[in-house]
Design an enzyme around this catalytic site. Structure first.
Site, PDB file in Angstrom:
ATOM      1  N   GLY A   8       5.003   6.080 -12.641  1.00 33.07           N
ATOM      2  CA  GLY A   8       4.090   6.993 -11.957  1.00 33.07           C
ATOM      3  C   GLY A   8       2.994   6.183 -11.297  1.00 33.07           C
ATOM      4  CE  LYS A  37       9.623  -2.877 -12.321  1.00 35.27           C
ATOM      5  NZ  LYS A  37       8.848  -1.675 -12.412  1.00 35.27           N
ATOM      6  CB  THR A  53       5.448  -6.124  -2.024  1.00 34.98           C
ATOM      7  OG1 THR A  53       5.783  -7.180  -2.903  1.00 34.98           O
ATOM      8  CG2 THR A  53       4.227  -6.508  -1.207  1.00 34.98           C
ATOM      9  N   GLY A 105      11.788  13.305  -7.382  1.00 37.18           N
ATOM     10  CA  GLY A 105      10.988  12.117  -7.108  1.00 37.18           C
ATOM     11  C   GLY A 105      10.989  11.102  -8.243  1.00 37.18           C
ATOM     12  CE  LYS A 150       9.872  -1.225 -16.309  1.00 36.83           C
ATOM     13  NZ  LYS A 150      10.289   0.190 -16.205  1.00 36.83           N
ATOM     14  CB  VAL A 157       6.283  -3.774 -19.492  1.00 41.88           C
ATOM     15  CG1 VAL A 157       7.142  -3.184 -20.601  1.00 41.88           C
ATOM     16  CG2 VAL A 157       6.904  -5.061 -18.977  1.00 41.88           C
ATOM     17  CD  GLU A 208      12.434   3.183  -5.803  1.00 42.82           C
ATOM     18  OE1 GLU A 208      12.892   2.448  -4.913  1.00 42.82           O
ATOM     19  OE2 GLU A 208      11.775   2.769  -6.765  1.00 42.82           O
ATOM     20  CG  PHE A 251      -2.159   0.798   1.113  1.00 42.34           C
ATOM     21  CD1 PHE A 251      -2.918   0.792  -0.056  1.00 42.34           C
ATOM     22  CD2 PHE A 251      -2.589   1.591   2.164  1.00 42.34           C
ATOM     23  CE1 PHE A 251      -4.080   1.547  -0.171  1.00 42.34           C
ATOM     24  CE2 PHE A 251      -3.756   2.351   2.069  1.00 42.34           C
ATOM     25  CZ  PHE A 251      -4.497   2.328   0.888  1.00 42.34           C
TER      26      PHE A 251
HETATM   27  N1  LIG Z   1       5.815   3.546  -8.773  1.00 47.40           N
HETATM   28  C1  LIG Z   1       5.806   3.275 -10.073  1.00 47.40           C
HETATM   29  O1  LIG Z   1       5.779   4.164 -10.909  1.00 47.40           O
HETATM   30  C2  LIG Z   1       5.806   1.858 -10.529  1.00 47.40           C
HETATM   31  C3  LIG Z   1       5.631   1.574 -11.874  1.00 47.40           C
HETATM   32  C4  LIG Z   1       5.591   0.233 -12.319  1.00 47.40           C
HETATM   33  C5  LIG Z   1       5.764  -0.774 -11.390  1.00 47.40           C
HETATM   34  N2  LIG Z   1       5.987  -0.461 -10.075  1.00 47.40           N
HETATM   35  C6  LIG Z   1       6.168  -1.541  -9.128  1.00 47.40           C
HETATM   36  O2  LIG Z   1       5.073  -1.596  -8.270  1.00 47.40           O
HETATM   37  C7  LIG Z   1       5.471  -2.017  -6.980  1.00 47.40           C
HETATM   38  C8  LIG Z   1       5.053  -0.981  -5.966  1.00 47.40           C
HETATM   39  O3  LIG Z   1       5.666   0.226  -6.249  1.00 47.40           O
HETATM   40  P1  LIG Z   1       5.473   1.474  -5.287  1.00 47.40           P
HETATM   41  O4  LIG Z   1       6.068   2.625  -5.998  1.00 47.40           O
HETATM   42  O5  LIG Z   1       4.096   1.526  -4.858  1.00 47.40           O
HETATM   43  O6  LIG Z   1       6.429   1.066  -4.074  1.00 47.40           O
HETATM   44  P2  LIG Z   1       6.328   1.556  -2.565  1.00 47.40           P
HETATM   45  O7  LIG Z   1       5.764   2.920  -2.530  1.00 47.40           O
HETATM   46  O8  LIG Z   1       7.643   1.327  -1.970  1.00 47.40           O
HETATM   47  O9  LIG Z   1       5.248   0.585  -1.895  1.00 47.40           O
HETATM   48  C9  LIG Z   1       5.533  -0.721  -1.541  1.00 47.40           C
HETATM   49  C10 LIG Z   1       4.475  -1.189  -0.578  1.00 47.40           C
HETATM   50  O10 LIG Z   1       4.708  -2.561  -0.257  1.00 47.40           O
HETATM   51  C11 LIG Z   1       4.630  -2.692   1.161  1.00 47.40           C
HETATM   52  N3  LIG Z   1       5.397  -3.841   1.620  1.00 47.40           N
HETATM   53  C12 LIG Z   1       6.742  -3.988   1.718  1.00 47.40           C
HETATM   54  N4  LIG Z   1       7.052  -5.201   2.192  1.00 47.40           N
HETATM   55  C13 LIG Z   1       5.879  -5.835   2.410  1.00 47.40           C
HETATM   56  C14 LIG Z   1       5.530  -7.110   2.938  1.00 47.40           C
HETATM   57  N5  LIG Z   1       6.483  -7.986   3.310  1.00 47.40           N
HETATM   58  N6  LIG Z   1       4.234  -7.433   3.042  1.00 47.40           N
HETATM   59  C15 LIG Z   1       3.274  -6.550   2.671  1.00 47.40           C
HETATM   60  N7  LIG Z   1       3.543  -5.347   2.182  1.00 47.40           N
HETATM   61  C16 LIG Z   1       4.837  -4.967   2.054  1.00 47.40           C
HETATM   62  C17 LIG Z   1       5.135  -1.407   1.701  1.00 47.40           C
HETATM   63  O11 LIG Z   1       4.705  -1.286   3.037  1.00 47.40           O
HETATM   64  P3  LIG Z   1       4.939   0.059   3.890  1.00 47.40           P
HETATM   65  O12 LIG Z   1       3.922   1.021   3.345  1.00 47.40           O
HETATM   66  O13 LIG Z   1       4.638  -0.384   5.256  1.00 47.40           O
HETATM   67  O14 LIG Z   1       6.345   0.476   3.648  1.00 47.40           O
HETATM   68  C18 LIG Z   1       4.480  -0.442   0.745  1.00 47.40           C
HETATM   69  O15 LIG Z   1       3.159  -0.202   1.146  1.00 47.40           O
HETATM   70  C19 LIG Z   1       6.978  -2.206  -7.039  1.00 47.40           C
HETATM   71  O16 LIG Z   1       7.265  -3.552  -7.249  1.00 47.40           O
HETATM   72  C20 LIG Z   1       7.377  -1.389  -8.255  1.00 47.40           C
HETATM   73  O17 LIG Z   1       8.541  -1.882  -8.883  1.00 47.40           O
HETATM   74  C21 LIG Z   1       5.992   0.833  -9.635  1.00 47.40           C
END
Ligand SMILES: NC(=O)c1ccc[n+]([C@@H]2O[C@H](COP(=O)([O-])OP(=O)(O)OC[C@H]3O[C@@H](n4cnc5c(N)ncnc54)[C@H](OP(=O)(O)O)[C@@H]3O)[C@@H](O)[C@H]2O)c1
Lengths: 338, 463
Positions: A317, A125, A96, A207, A225, A152, A210, A8
């Site tokens: 995003g 991924k 996650t 932003g 990807k 992707v 990371e 989340f």
């Molecule tokens: N952001 C993008 O633009 C984007 C685009 C494509 C794909 N993705 C992929 O989508 C996924 C999420 O991205 P995000 O940007 O949302 O990352 P994020 O903001 O770091 O969110 C990750 C979430 O996973 C939770 N988490 C971590 N370990 C966990 C566990 N063991 N059990 C349950 N929950 C856990 C975290 O909990 P806490 O809140 O407690 O820290 C956080 O809520 C990643 O794999 C990323 O590569 C992201």
């Protein structure tokens, strides 16, 4: 459709926002009425078999940093096993963090979900990069859907473009820029003659990058990807360990300058040919359609009869990624009437 | 490396198998696959049947024989240091086996699922014994069930199909760390588990299948199958005095040889290894200095000879249907096969006369009567077929070698040699693969046919 949401963060919360705001529109146009029955983050979980209030979950998360403070049925520990098998749901959404070492916790979550006969939509991924052939086989065996549009190109439908818009056309190779963060850094190094460190710092400030930028700058995100495209579009069973990967972390301004003089740019390219799969900085002519600036992504599909077809769009995003997840959910909904 | 049931038949053999592992352990990282001891699997099948029929006296006799065999073997093969823990484990398994049998006899029901569970005890008992025997020689081991090693399958109990990619991924994940600690994983052959965790068995190919999957998953240099023969032979040494062990054959040739009765992996088991091009070596566990036969994806010439081996399948018969009505009548052959298929008769070879007035099928001798009855019922009296005749005295001779396809005159040499001995060739296979020429002669003349072909191609000479 009842949904378990694991993770989340940026993506998970964006999804919750869209599901709240667009609810009526989704019901009206797609007959799609999602109910999130459980949410887990790293510190705990909350659950309501009749559907959680997403706006409340968002507020709780913002205020306390974890959904474990959601009133009612919540847990102070994350036991994803129990959440996946014990919650009333048809679909599990995995968001996650992407882990390219061992795929966890996403890999176990996806395996467990498919084995417990839940459809899976993942933005994560890591599990696919390491075990995509296995996960597809498992989904096929348990007759569940495993969807990953969000992995992707986020909102830009690179995967569906290849599989749905080019049927009957032989795709000979695929190459492109698949990571917005590194593309931003390289663009800034080029435009503003910044050093790698400066450009990275700027990307972090905005932003785009990371705090720990390793997955992006070392090329792992791009590689993941490429693996997903190879498995899905070209039906090639590979994993990230079989790729040759070079990142941009050691790239000096000199190489960028040399390229510039000859009317080219250095781009972090993912490339799939008949025999090889690579990720490395390459010199690309500035007028080549894949040579996109800023944090854009671009993928060129080389085909037998119509030459290169290039798709350009934003590749990341929270909102874009969440929209891709919704696309997958609507697809599953129309196939299974849930 | 996989040890077959004959290589683990008793305490002495298990100690020997452990020494074989020890012998090769300094230069290799090894994963061991164990079959059930001797004929334990057959005993378990029998036990299941007896329990289902409620014949408790006979069932408990077999049960206690199985229990005692493993307890005694465990005592005799492990060092004092190892034996306590091992005996506890065998004891627990023995009790669990007993409960399983009781369950079956109470319910008087043996479902495919419970049958697989019952059969799994063969390997689950033998594996920790072999692991302890290896440990007693000072090596580190870890005994694992197929499920623990990561092999998952579909729900086809009795002959489950592995989920290959899922299994490959899991096997690497679970075994790589064990190997990295320099421990030898000792894995039960033959058994896997469904995604939900129910035990399944892999059916035909059994433990060899497990070994082949493991080799493919871990990308091993070779897969060694330890058995009680020296390797694949140019011919049955009981028939041909100068028959010798083949050093190398291809997967394609091995497939033919296994079809024609060689002691070789089942084609199903060979598949993962062949697909990932992992060579398989067939070796004799009581003569570990011999290299055995290497089966690989390379097409290796046999010292310029196009033929590699000649084998014989005895105890077959020929069923011939004839009738002028069959001439020009489409679908006559289809009717013959449908009739045979629906009475579960496996057709090993076919031949159609060029006049189309006859079709001959070669079937196992035990199936001849069945085949005749099925064909008579289905075909006589419809104007198509006038006659169904059977001959019981026949055998198939198969000449195998990958070089035969592109080489003209091989068939002429084979049949010329046979004709010189005045052996009457009854049927020649139609549509034989590029790796073999096969034909049928009378059972009495079979051995002679094998010998003349062996001589004709000088298979006894070292390449
Ligand atoms: N952001 C993008 O633009 C984007 C685009 C494509 C794909 N993705 C992929 O989508 C996924 C999420 O991205 P995000 O940007 O949302 O990352 P994020 O903001 O770091 O969110 C990750 C979430 O996973 C939770 N988490 C971590 N370990 C966990 C566990 N063991 N059990 C349950 N929950 C856990 C975290 O909990 P806490 O809140 O407690 O820290 C956080 O809520 C990643 O794999 C990323 O590569 C992201």
């Amino acid at each position: 459709m009842r949904i378990v949401l694991i993770g989340f963060g940026t993506v998970g919360q964006s999804l919750a926002r869209i599901l709240t705001n667009d609810r009526d529109w989704l019901v009206k146009n797609y007959g799609f009425e999602p109910q999130v029955t459980a949410i887990a983050d790293s510190r705990g979980s909350c659950r309501d078999d009749n559907g959680l209030k997403l706006d409340l979950a968002l507020k709780v998360k913002e205020k306390y940093g974890s959904v474990q403070k959601y009133p009612g049925n919540s847990e102070r520990k994350t036991n994803t096993h129990q959440i996946i098998s014990g919650t009333e749901a048809e679909v599990v959404i995995e968001t996650t963090p992407s882990n390219f070492e061992n795929g966890e916790p996403g890999l176990s979550n996806i395996k467990e979900s498919l084995s417990a006969r839940r459809h899976v939509v993942t933005a994560n991924k890591g599990p696919l990069a390491l075990a995509m052939p296995a996960l597809l086989e498992l989904a096929n065996h348990t007759r569940m859907q495993l969807r990953f549009s969000a992995t992707v190109g986020a909102g830009t439908p690179f995967l569906n473009f290849a599989s749905k818009c080019l049927p009957g056309e032989k795709i000979l190779g695929i190459h492109g820029i698949l990571n917005g963060t590194t593309n931003y850094i390289l663009t800034r190094m080029d435009e503003a003659s910044l050093s790698y460190q400066k450009a990275l710092a700027e990307a972090q400030e905005k932003g785009y990058a990371e705090k720990n930028p390793d997955n992006d700058v070392k090329g792992l995100d791009t590689a993941a990807k490429i693996v997903i495209i190879a498995n899905w579009v070209l039906k090639r069973r590979i994993s990230i360990n079989e790729l040759e990967i070079t990142g941009i972390q050691n790239l000096g301004p000199k190489r960028i300058l040399t390229a510039k003089k000859s009317g080219a740019r250095i781009k972090l390219m993912g490339r799939l040919t008949d025999s090889r799969a690579t990720v490395k900085p390459e010199e690309v002519p500035a007028d080549n359609p894949v040579c996109v600036p800023g944090n854009l992504n671009a993928v060129a599909f080389s085909t037998e009869h119509i030459g290169d077809v290039t798709l350009i769009g934003r590749g990341a995003g929270g909102e874009e990624t969440a929209s891709a997840i919704i696309r997958d959910l609507v697809d599953i909904r129309s196939e299974y009437s849930i | 490396m996989k040890f077959g049931g004959s290589s683990l038949a008793n305490a002495a053999k298990i100690r020997n198998a452990a020494r074989v592992v020890e012998r090769f352990s300094p230069e290799n990282r090894i994963v061991v696959v164990a079959s059930a001891m001797d004929d334990t699997t057959d005993r378990l099948v029998e036990l299941g049947e007896l329990a289902r029929r409620g014949e408790s006296a006979r069932a408990s006799k077999i049960l206690s024989r199985i229990q005692k065999l493993h307890t005694k073997t465990a005592q005799a093969t492990s060092s004092r240091k190892e034996s306590k823990e091992l005996l506890d484990r065998i004891d627990r398994l023995n009790k669990e086996l007993e409960k399983t049998v009781q369950g079956i006899s109470h319910l008087r029901e043996l479902t495919p699922r419970s049958r697989d569970y019952l059969l799994s005890f063969g390997e689950r008992l033998s594996t920790p014994i072999l692991a302890a025997a290896i440990r007693s020689l000072g090596l580190k081991t870890q005994a694992l069930t197929g499920a623990e090693a990561g092999i998952s399958s579909d729900e086809r109990f009795g002959e489950a199909n592995p989920l290959a990619e899922v299994s490959y991924h899991e096997m690497r994940r679970r075994l790589d760390p064990i190997l990295a600690r320099n421990e030898i994983p000792v894995v039960t052959g033959f058994i896997a588990a469904t995604v939900e965790g129910s035990i399944t068995t892999l059916g035909r190919g059994g433990s060899d299948y497990t070994a082949s999957l493991l080799g493919a998953a871990l990308n091993t240099n070779e897969i060694w199958i330890w058995t009680d023969v020296d390797g694949l032979m140019t011919a049955d040494p009981k028939i041909v005095k100068d028959a010798r062990v083949l050093a190398k054959v291809s997967f394609g040739e091995a497939l033919e040889l296994s079809y024609f009765g060689a002691k070789m992996m089942h084609p199903r088991a060979m598949q993962p290894a062949a697909q990932r091009k992992i060579p398989v070596r067939i070796r004799n566990s009581s003569k570990p200095s011999l290299e055995g036969t290497l089966v690989s994806s390379a097409e290796t010439p046999n010292g310029g000879r196009v033929v590699k081996a000649v084998s014989i399948i005895r105890s077959v018969g020929i069923v011939t249907v004839s009738g002028t009505g069959m001439i020009g009548s489409p679908g006559a052959a289809a009717k013959v096969f449908t009739a045979l298929g629906s009475s579960n008769v496996n057709v090993m070879m076919i031949s159609q006369g060029s006049s189309e007035a006859t079709i001959s099928c070669v079937v196992a001798r035990k199936d001849v009567d069945n085949a005749v009855r099925a064909l008579q019922l289905a075909l006589l009296g419809q104007g198509l077929v006038d006659n169904v005749v059977a001959e019981r005295d026949a055998c198939i001779i198969a000449v195998v070698g990958s070089g035969m396809k592109g080489t003209p005159g091989v068939a002429a040499r084979i049949f010329g040699a046979v004709a010189r001995k005045k052996i009457n060739v009854r049927i020649v296979a139609q549509g034989s693969s590029e790796y073999n020429v096969s034909f049928v002669v009378s059972e009495r003349e079979g051995p002679e046919a094998v010998r003349v072909i062996h001589d004709e191609f000088q298979l006894g000479r070292k390449p």
